[in-house]
Scaffold this active site. Structure first.
Site, PDB file in Angstrom:
ATOM      1  N   HIS A   1     -26.127 -78.558  36.650  1.00 23.88           N
ATOM      2  CA  HIS A   1     -27.060 -79.099  36.655  1.00 23.88           C
ATOM      3  C   HIS A   1     -28.366 -78.529  37.274  1.00 23.88           C
ATOM      4  O   HIS A   1     -29.583 -78.927  37.029  1.00 23.88           O
ATOM      5  CB  HIS A   1     -26.999 -80.440  37.626  1.00 23.88           C
TER       6      HIS A   1
ATOM      7  N   HIS B   1     -24.177 -72.437  40.678  1.00 23.34           N
ATOM      8  CA  HIS B   1     -25.607 -72.498  40.624  1.00 23.34           C
ATOM      9  C   HIS B   1     -26.280 -71.152  41.278  1.00 23.34           C
ATOM     10  O   HIS B   1     -27.110 -70.552  40.520  1.00 23.34           O
ATOM     11  CB  HIS B   1     -25.848 -73.424  41.827  1.00 23.34           C
TER      12      HIS B   1
ATOM     13  N   ARG C   1     -11.720 -97.107  34.729  1.00 17.56           N
ATOM     14  CA  ARG C   1     -10.762 -98.203  35.107  1.00 17.56           C
ATOM     15  C   ARG C   1     -11.466 -99.478  35.440  1.00 17.56           C
ATOM     16  O   ARG C   1     -12.398 -99.261  36.113  1.00 17.56           O
ATOM     17  CB  ARG C   1      -9.936 -97.676  36.222  1.00 17.56           C
TER      18      ARG C   1
HETATM   19  C1  BG6 Z   1     -23.230 -79.671  43.638  1.00 20.35           C
HETATM   20  C2  BG6 Z   1     -22.413 -79.409  44.968  1.00 20.35           C
HETATM   21  O1  BG6 Z   1     -22.798 -78.891  42.445  1.00 20.35           O
HETATM   22  O2  BG6 Z   1     -24.689 -79.599  44.253  1.00 20.35           O
HETATM   23  C3  BG6 Z   1     -22.661 -80.312  46.029  1.00 20.35           C
HETATM   24  O3  BG6 Z   1     -21.101 -80.032  44.591  1.00 20.35           O
HETATM   25  C4  BG6 Z   1     -24.057 -79.803  46.172  1.00 20.35           C
HETATM   26  O4  BG6 Z   1     -21.907 -79.820  47.250  1.00 20.35           O
HETATM   27  C5  BG6 Z   1     -24.907 -80.218  45.162  1.00 20.35           C
HETATM   28  O5  BG6 Z   1     -24.566 -80.762  47.485  1.00 20.35           O
HETATM   29  C6  BG6 Z   1     -26.472 -79.498  45.329  1.00 20.35           C
HETATM   30  O6  BG6 Z   1     -27.434 -80.123  44.319  1.00 20.35           O
HETATM   31  P1  BG6 Z   1     -28.895 -80.508  44.614  1.00 20.35           P
HETATM   32  O7  BG6 Z   1     -29.256 -80.651  43.129  1.00 20.35           O
HETATM   33  O8  BG6 Z   1     -28.830 -81.665  45.195  1.00 20.35           O
HETATM   34  O9  BG6 Z   1     -29.525 -79.216  45.099  1.00 20.35           O
END
Ligand code: BG6
Length: 490
Positions: free
Chosen positions: A183, A245, A46
């Site tokens: 990630h 994760h 947007r």
């Molecule tokens: C994310 C979560 O997937 O991972 C967050 O939604 C979390 O709540 C984050 O803080 C942690 O990722 P990293 O890479 O900062 O350890």
């Protein structure tokens, strides 16, 4: 690098994931010369009062968050390949503009480009965006080019919704691949786990129930939920960082060696192990949740979860979760895996620790204590591998003392560690999807988390814990019930 032209389209380019992670990672890749020469970047969102073309916000994102310093030449290269399309994902116009933008770039290049669509939007937009892509003929791969749709987590909020979402996306995007990112799988120290296990001779022979007493996986954060109550209060720790994760860390730690390291073979091994994961029957002891209270952290006063802006009054959302799981297979039968994750804990640390069985020896030293050997894969903030073992205290004593031997990426002469999104985007652009969790992995992870959450839904409130601790007392009790203790506790 790669030579195939690629159109990377980010839906929700003005959102915080895109500004903090995706755009800086793309810039870092450009700086390393790892983007294809005919790369082009398109962002849809947007329009806001802040800009008309998103160029300045993008420069700001890159300057603030990129790993490598801003270089005028790289920035200009990227800016020249960027186009912003203002619009709402529900409207036709921006998708018509998208189609024209891609088509004209392809005419210029003379060959069709790979299409990579990154859904950096709320999950409720995933299916509608995919549907628009299909309607405008943008979903099909043509002339040898790939068409990829990448969804960010959360992928559903339980097993049923994850299945429904996968089906909706498949229907809307029949011609191409659909990926879901985790990630954590971009983090270098985690990408190393298969190399560590299968590329060395000293570790894998020990990696089983004969030698391993138990495994601890910790994903701890010292931050609170920040300004994310709107999302977090409906999610909680088990959905936010455990379903994805922690389950991926577990799968990579516990899986058998894949015959080859391509996506389907690795995913089949991860799925096999996740399918074998079983929760203990006594979930009152082995499924723990907590919620942080008001208190002090790093010497500063911090609000409790209940006081965070946007949290529903009396919310029972957990900000800490710990779980014991067992894996019913030859390798791991009888070896518990203890998982924990939470906000506002003592420190930010992610690590996987294999705690080995005690040595079968009479040599316990004067201390009558044989500290267990521990192998820790440290994912963050320190990135490396650490082995803990006992040595005799020097001199005329037989006392044993714990020492550690370690490898640290930061102190090594290896090339600098790329950012997690940098690695994942580079993989995608090369067409390598090995490190993206597959649908069965995601669904088995939900099965486990759903069972824990189902149990909690029939109990009272999460147990309160003070900021700056390792979570609620029940988490300590959970290991004590098994005659064990967390490596980091107190
Ligand atoms: C994310 C979560 O997937 O991972 C967050 O939604 C979390 O709540 C984050 O803080 C942690 O990722 P990293 O890479 O900062 O350890």
């Amino acid at each position: 690098g790669t030579t195939q032209p690629t159109a990377l389209v980010i839906f929700g380019i003005a959102g915080s994931l895109s500004r903090r992670k995706l755009l800086p990672a793309i810039y870092d890749l450009a700086n390393r010369g790892l983007l294809p020469p005919d790369f082009f970047l398109i962002g849809m969102d947007r329009p806001t009062a802040e800009h008309t073309d998103f160029v300045l916000p993008m420069l700001d994102a890159v300057t603030t968050h990129a790993r490598t310093p801003l270089r005028e030449r790289t920035w200009r290269w990227l800016r020249d390949r960027f186009r912003f399309i203002p619009g709402d994902f529900g409207q036709e116009t921006p998708f018509i503009a998208l189609k024209e933008t891609i088509a004209s770039a392809e005419r210029r290049n003379g060959i069709p480009a790979h299409h990579v669509y990154y859904l950096s939007t709320p999950p409720s937009c995933y299916a509608p965006v995919a549907e628009q892509l299909r309607r405008h003929g943008l979903a099909d791969a043509r002339g040898g080019a790939r068409s990829l749709l990448i969804a960010e987590k959360p992928f559903g909020y339980d097993l049923a919704s994850a299945r429904a979402l996968a089906t909706a996306l498949r229907r809307a995007f029949p011609g191409g691949r659909i990926l879901c990112t985790d990630h954590y799988l971009g983090k270098e120290a985690l990408r190393n786990i298969t190399a560590l296990r299968f590329g060395n001779t000293v570790f894998e022979p020990l990696w089983n129930r004969r030698h391993v007493d138990h495994v601890q996986i910790t994903l701890a954060e010292d931050e609170g939920i920040g300004g994310r109550a709107e999302y977090y209060d409906g999610a909680g720790a088990a959905r936010d960082t455990m379903q994805n994760h922690l389950m991926q860390l577990l799968a990579l730690t516990a899986m058998d060696e894949p015959r080859t390291f391509d996506h389907d073979t690795v995913s089949a091994e991860k799925t096999k192990v996740l399918r074998a994961v079983r929760l203990p029957s006594d979930l009152d002891t082995y499924a723990v949740r907590g919620q942080y209270t008001r208190g002090r952290q790093h010497a500063a006063p911090v609000p409790g979860y209940q006081q965070e802006e946007g949290v529903a009054p009396g919310s029972t959302t957990e900000t800490f979760a710990a779980l014991k799981v067992e894996i019913d297979n030859q390798r791991w039968a009888g070896v518990p895996f203890y998982l924990r994750t939470g906000k506002r804990l003592r420190q930010r640390v992610t690590e996987i620790s294999l705690v080995f069985k005690n040595a079968p020896t009479a040599f316990t030293g004067e201390s009558h204590r044989n500290p267990p050997n521990v192998l820790s894969l440290q994912v963050q903030p320190r990135q490396g591998v650490e082995l803990r073992f006992g040595v005799k205290v020097p001199g005329s004593t037989t006392d044993i003392q714990d020492v550690t031997m370690g490898f640290d990426y930061g102190e090594s002469t290896l090339p600098p560690v790329p950012g997690e999104y940098e690695s994942l985007i580079a993989d995608v652009l090369r067409g390598d999807t090995t490190l993206f969790p597959s649908r069965p992995e995601i669904e088995h992870s939900w099965r486990i988390i759903d069972a824990a959450r189902e149990h909690w839904s029939r109990r009272g409130r999460p147990e309160p814990y003070a900021p700056g601790t390792w979570g609620p007392a029940a988490a300590e009790r959970m290991l004590r019930s098994d005659g064990r203790a967390w490596l980091r506790s107190g």
